[in-house]
Design an enzyme around this catalytic site. Structure first.
Site, mmCIF file in Angstrom:
data_model
loop_
_atom_site.group_PDB
_atom_site.id
_atom_site.type_symbol
_atom_site.label_atom_id
_atom_site.label_comp_id
_atom_site.label_asym_id
_atom_site.label_seq_id
_atom_site.Cartn_x
_atom_site.Cartn_y
_atom_site.Cartn_z
ATOM 1 N N THR A 283 82.994 32.022 35.611
ATOM 2 C CA THR A 283 83.002 32.133 34.135
ATOM 3 C C THR A 283 84.024 33.182 33.721
ATOM 4 O O THR A 283 83.975 33.699 32.612
ATOM 5 C CB THR A 283 81.605 32.537 33.596
ATOM 6 O OG1 THR A 283 81.200 33.749 34.245
ATOM 7 C CG2 THR A 283 80.573 31.456 33.839
ATOM 8 N N SER A 284 84.950 33.502 34.632
ATOM 9 C CA SER A 284 85.930 34.552 34.332
ATOM 10 C C SER A 284 87.212 33.945 33.756
ATOM 11 O O SER A 284 87.337 33.797 32.544
ATOM 12 C CB SER A 284 86.199 35.356 35.594
ATOM 13 O OG SER A 284 87.055 36.417 35.295
ATOM 14 N N ARG A 285 88.143 33.579 34.612
ATOM 15 C CA ARG A 285 89.360 32.885 34.171
ATOM 16 C C ARG A 285 89.677 31.809 35.203
ATOM 17 O O ARG A 285 89.541 32.036 36.411
ATOM 18 C CB ARG A 285 90.545 33.853 34.063
ATOM 19 C CG ARG A 285 90.533 34.719 32.822
ATOM 20 C CD ARG A 285 90.775 33.934 31.527
ATOM 21 N NE ARG A 285 90.732 34.792 30.354
ATOM 22 C CZ ARG A 285 89.631 35.039 29.640
ATOM 23 N NH1 ARG A 285 88.476 34.483 29.986
ATOM 24 N NH2 ARG A 285 89.693 35.806 28.569
ATOM 25 N N ASP B 99 84.244 45.062 44.288
ATOM 26 C CA ASP B 99 85.081 45.405 43.138
ATOM 27 C C ASP B 99 86.250 46.237 43.672
ATOM 28 O O ASP B 99 86.041 47.204 44.407
ATOM 29 C CB ASP B 99 84.274 46.214 42.111
ATOM 30 C CG ASP B 99 85.011 46.368 40.792
ATOM 31 O OD1 ASP B 99 84.546 45.823 39.777
ATOM 32 O OD2 ASP B 99 86.079 47.036 40.780
ATOM 33 N N HIS C 282 84.633 26.692 28.309
ATOM 34 C CA HIS C 282 84.870 28.104 27.956
ATOM 35 C C HIS C 282 83.927 28.538 26.826
ATOM 36 O O HIS C 282 84.359 29.063 25.807
ATOM 37 C CB HIS C 282 86.336 28.321 27.556
ATOM 38 C CG HIS C 282 86.786 29.734 27.748
ATOM 39 N ND1 HIS C 282 88.031 30.060 28.229
ATOM 40 C CD2 HIS C 282 86.159 30.926 27.525
ATOM 41 C CE1 HIS C 282 88.152 31.378 28.290
ATOM 42 N NE2 HIS C 282 87.022 31.915 27.869
ATOM 43 N N ASP D 174 83.195 27.528 33.828
ATOM 44 C CA ASP D 174 83.323 27.547 32.367
ATOM 45 C C ASP D 174 84.787 27.687 31.980
ATOM 46 O O ASP D 174 85.124 27.679 30.799
ATOM 47 C CB ASP D 174 82.514 28.744 31.823
ATOM 48 C CG ASP D 174 82.486 28.790 30.306
ATOM 49 O OD1 ASP D 174 82.143 27.752 29.695
ATOM 50 O OD2 ASP D 174 82.828 29.843 29.731
ATOM 51 N N GLU E 259 93.440 25.003 31.407
ATOM 52 C CA GLU E 259 92.647 24.721 30.191
ATOM 53 C C GLU E 259 93.430 24.909 28.900
ATOM 54 O O GLU E 259 93.034 24.387 27.852
ATOM 55 C CB GLU E 259 91.379 25.592 30.156
ATOM 56 C CG GLU E 259 91.641 27.064 29.901
ATOM 57 C CD GLU E 259 90.346 27.886 29.758
ATOM 58 O OE1 GLU E 259 89.521 27.868 30.683
ATOM 59 O OE2 GLU E 259 90.177 28.533 28.702
ATOM 60 N N ILE F 224 80.248 42.397 32.762
ATOM 61 C CA ILE F 224 79.622 41.077 32.969
ATOM 62 C C ILE F 224 79.045 40.962 34.378
ATOM 63 O O ILE F 224 77.929 40.452 34.563
ATOM 64 C CB ILE F 224 80.642 39.947 32.675
ATOM 65 C CG1 ILE F 224 81.064 40.011 31.202
ATOM 66 C CG2 ILE F 224 80.043 38.578 33.005
ATOM 67 C CD1 ILE F 224 82.247 39.120 30.839
HETATM 68 P P1 NAI Z 1 85.335 44.517 32.944
HETATM 69 O O1 NAI Z 1 86.695 45.084 32.760
HETATM 70 O O2 NAI Z 1 84.155 45.255 32.425
HETATM 71 O O3 NAI Z 1 85.080 44.235 34.515
HETATM 72 C C1 NAI Z 1 86.010 43.640 35.359
HETATM 73 C C2 NAI Z 1 85.814 44.237 36.746
HETATM 74 O O4 NAI Z 1 86.671 43.543 37.655
HETATM 75 C C3 NAI Z 1 86.173 45.733 36.824
HETATM 76 O O5 NAI Z 1 85.093 46.477 37.351
HETATM 77 C C4 NAI Z 1 87.400 45.756 37.727
HETATM 78 O O6 NAI Z 1 87.444 46.930 38.532
HETATM 79 C C5 NAI Z 1 87.171 44.517 38.573
HETATM 80 N N1 NAI Z 1 88.376 44.018 39.212
HETATM 81 C C6 NAI Z 1 89.651 44.051 38.760
HETATM 82 N N2 NAI Z 1 90.485 43.523 39.670
HETATM 83 C C7 NAI Z 1 89.717 43.144 40.718
HETATM 84 C C8 NAI Z 1 90.002 42.525 41.967
HETATM 85 N N3 NAI Z 1 91.265 42.250 42.330
HETATM 86 N N4 NAI Z 1 88.975 42.261 42.798
HETATM 87 C C9 NAI Z 1 87.704 42.601 42.453
HETATM 88 N N5 NAI Z 1 87.375 43.190 41.285
HETATM 89 C C10 NAI Z 1 88.372 43.456 40.431
HETATM 90 O O7 NAI Z 1 85.405 43.056 32.324
HETATM 91 P P2 NAI Z 1 84.183 42.130 31.900
HETATM 92 O O8 NAI Z 1 83.831 42.377 30.478
HETATM 93 O O9 NAI Z 1 83.105 42.228 32.913
HETATM 94 O O10 NAI Z 1 84.861 40.684 31.942
HETATM 95 C C11 NAI Z 1 85.300 40.116 33.160
HETATM 96 C C12 NAI Z 1 86.144 38.889 32.867
HETATM 97 O O11 NAI Z 1 85.319 37.876 32.299
HETATM 98 C C13 NAI Z 1 87.228 39.103 31.791
HETATM 99 O O12 NAI Z 1 88.418 39.637 32.361
HETATM 100 C C14 NAI Z 1 87.446 37.717 31.258
HETATM 101 O O13 NAI Z 1 88.490 37.116 32.000
HETATM 102 C C15 NAI Z 1 86.140 36.998 31.556
HETATM 103 N N6 NAI Z 1 85.412 36.598 30.342
HETATM 104 C C16 NAI Z 1 85.075 35.287 30.175
HETATM 105 C C17 NAI Z 1 84.394 34.870 29.058
HETATM 106 C C18 NAI Z 1 83.979 33.446 28.863
HETATM 107 O O14 NAI Z 1 83.581 33.065 27.754
HETATM 108 N N7 NAI Z 1 84.025 32.606 29.878
HETATM 109 C C19 NAI Z 1 84.055 35.823 27.989
HETATM 110 C C20 NAI Z 1 84.399 37.192 28.289
HETATM 111 C C21 NAI Z 1 85.076 37.552 29.416
#
Ligand code: NAI
Length: 343
Positions: free
Chosen positions: A229-231, A173, A292, A255, A260, A154
Site C-alpha cells: 500500500t506504499s508505492r 527500516d 490507491h 493498492d 498507475e 504507517i
Molecule cells: P514515514 O516517512 O513515516 O515512514 C517511512 C519509513 O520508511 C521511515 O521510517 C523510513 O526510515 C523508512 N525507509 C526509507 N527508506 C527505506 C528503505 N530503503 N528500506 C526500508 N525502510 C526505509 O512515511 P509513512 O507516512 O509511514 O508512509 C509510507 C509510504 O506510504 C509513503 O511514502 C507513501 O508512499 C505511502 N502512502 C500510501 C498511501 C495510499 O493511499 N496507498 C497513503 C499515504 C502514504
C-alpha cells in the site's frame, strides 16, 4: 493567495471548503496537472497537486515561467515531484507529512484478511446463490510472522493491528535507530526469509525502486502473502507475476501499481487498449487490486485538506511550513545556515 488545485475529485470539495473557509481563492479542477494543463496556473501564486499529477522538471519549469511560487501536494509521498527543478526555480514545496496512518494501515489489513478468507470470491459466489465452501479455505493470522518494510507512521500503525491479531511482527527500516515495542528488528534478508506475510511501508526512492524483484522473491517462503500500500514502484510487477505463476507468491494485495499514473482514479472500463501487465496480474485469482484508496477515509480527507490549507496560510505569512517542508534542501536547514553565516 490565488491557487489552482489539480486532480480534484468531487468528494474532496466539501473537505477543502471546510478547511479553507474562503481564506484562499482556490480554483478546483478535475484535470490532472501535466504539460497540457499547466496553463490553468497562469496568474496564480500556488498549485495544489496529488500523487498522479505530472510535476516533472519540464512542468515545474512551465509553472515557474508563469510565476508559481509554491507547490503543495495533498499526499505524504512526494516521489511525483521533481524537487531539484523546483529548487532551481525557487519554488517552495510542501506535503501532508502525517494524516491518519491508521487509514492506510487498516486498508492494508483489510487486503490481507480479504485475500486469506476469499471474501471477494465468496461475495461473487453468493450473488449467484452458490453457497458452497470448497474454494473458500483461508488461514489464521494468529501465530503467523508478519514482516514490515519501513517502520514510520504507517508501518507502526500496521504493526499495532497485526499484533492485535496475534501475529509475530518483525520489521526492517533502513534509517530507524530506536527500537520499537512489539516489533523485532531484523535485516532485510532475515525479514524476507522469516515472514509469512510481507507488507511494504517505505517511500519510493532510488533505493526502494523494485525492492521486491526476482532476487528478493527467491529468499521468501513459498506461498508468501505480499502486500503493497506504499508505492507501486517498490514491486517489479513482472517478477511478482512470475512468482505468482510458480507459487512463490501465494497471495498479492496491492493498492498501488507501478504504472498507475494516468490509469488509477479514473474509469477506464471502455478503453480499447488496456494495460496488459495489470490485466495479466489481475487474472490471477489470488490477487486483489484496489485503486490507491488506502488513504480514503473521511478522517484522512479532512486532515489532508486542513494541512494543505495550513501550508498555504504559512506561505502567505512568508513562513516555513515546518514538518511539511519537502524542498530539496529543507527551508529550515537553509534558514539555520543563513543564521550561522550572519553571526
Ligand atoms: P514515514 O516517512 O513515516 O515512514 C517511512 C519509513 O520508511 C521511515 O521510517 C523510513 O526510515 C523508512 N525507509 C526509507 N527508506 C527505506 C528503505 N530503503 N528500506 C526500508 N525502510 C526505509 O512515511 P509513512 O507516512 O509511514 O508512509 C509510507 C509510504 O506510504 C509513503 O511514502 C507513501 O508512499 C505511502 N502512502 C500510501 C498511501 C495510499 O493511499 N496507498 C497513503 C499515504 C502514504
Amino acid at each position: 493567495m490565488k491557487v489552482v488545485a489539480y486532480s480534484i475529485k468531487s468528494f474532496e470539495k466539501e473537505f477543502l471548503a471546510k478547511a479553507n473557509q474562503k481564506k484562499h481563492d482556490i480554483t478546483l479542477i478535475s484535470n490532472p496537472l501535466g504539460p497540457e494543463t499547466a496553463f490553468y496556473a497562469e496568474g496564480k501564486d500556488a498549485v495544489v497537486v496529488f500523487t498522479n499529477d505530472n510535476v516533472s522538471a519540464p512542468v515545474v519549469h512551465q509553472l515557474a515561467d508563469m510565476g508559481i511560487k509554491y507547490i503543495a501536494t495533498r499526499s505524504a509521498g512526494t516521489d511525483h515531484i521533481d524537487k531539484q527543478a523546483a529548487a532551481e526555480r525557487g519554488i517552495k514545496l510542501a506535503n501532508v507529512p502525517v494524516y491518519s496512518p491508521q487509514a492506510i494501515a487498516e486498508h492494508t489489513v483489510a487486503l490481507a484478511l480479504s485475500l486469506s478468507r476469499q471474501v471477494v470470491k465468496a461475495e461473487e459466489h453468493s450473488l449467484h446463490f452458490d453457497f458452497r465452501q470448497d474454494e473458500l479455505i483461508g488461514f489464521n493470522f494468529h501465530g503467523k510472522t508478519v514482516g514490515l518494510v519501513g517502520l514510520g507512521h504507517i508501518g507502526q500503525a500496521t504493526a499495532a493491528i497485526f499484533n492485535g491479531l496475534g501475529c509475530k511482527v518483525i520489521g526492517y527500516d533502513a534509517f530507524l535507530t530506536e527500537s520499537l515495542p512489539s516489533i523485532e528488528m531484523v535485516s532485510f534478508a532475515e525479514l524476507l526469509m522469516q515472514s509469512d506475510i510481507i507488507s511494504l511501508h517505505a517511500p519510493l526512492t532510488t533505493d526502494t525502486h523494485h525492492l521486491i524483484n526476482a532476487s528478493s522473491l527467491a529468499l521468501m517462503k513459498d506461498g508468501v502473502m505480499l502486500l503493497n500500500t506504499s508505492r507501486g514502484g517498490l514491486l517489479n510487477t513482472r517478477d511478482v507475476i512470475h512468482g505468482l505463476n510458480t507459487g512463490k507468491v501465494g497471495y498479492l494485495g496491492i493498492d498501488v501499481y507501478e504504472n498507475e499514473k494516468g490509469l488509477f482514479f479514473e474509469d477506464h472500463e471502455h478503453d480499447e487498449v488496456k494495460d496488459t501487465l495489470l490485466m495479466d496480474l489481475m487474472q490471477h485469482p489470488n490477487v486483489l487490486v484496489t485503486p490507491h484508496q488506502a488513504y480514503l477515509t473521511k478522517e484522512a480527507l479532512q486532515q489532508i485538506a486542513d494541512q494543505t490549507i495550513k501550508n498555504l496560510d504559512l506561505w502567505q505569512l512568508k513562513k516555513c511550513v515546518g514538518n511539511a517542508c519537502v524542498c530539496s534542501k529543507n527551508c529550515r536547514v537553509v534558514e539555520a545556515e543563513k543564521a550561522v553565516v550572519k553571526s
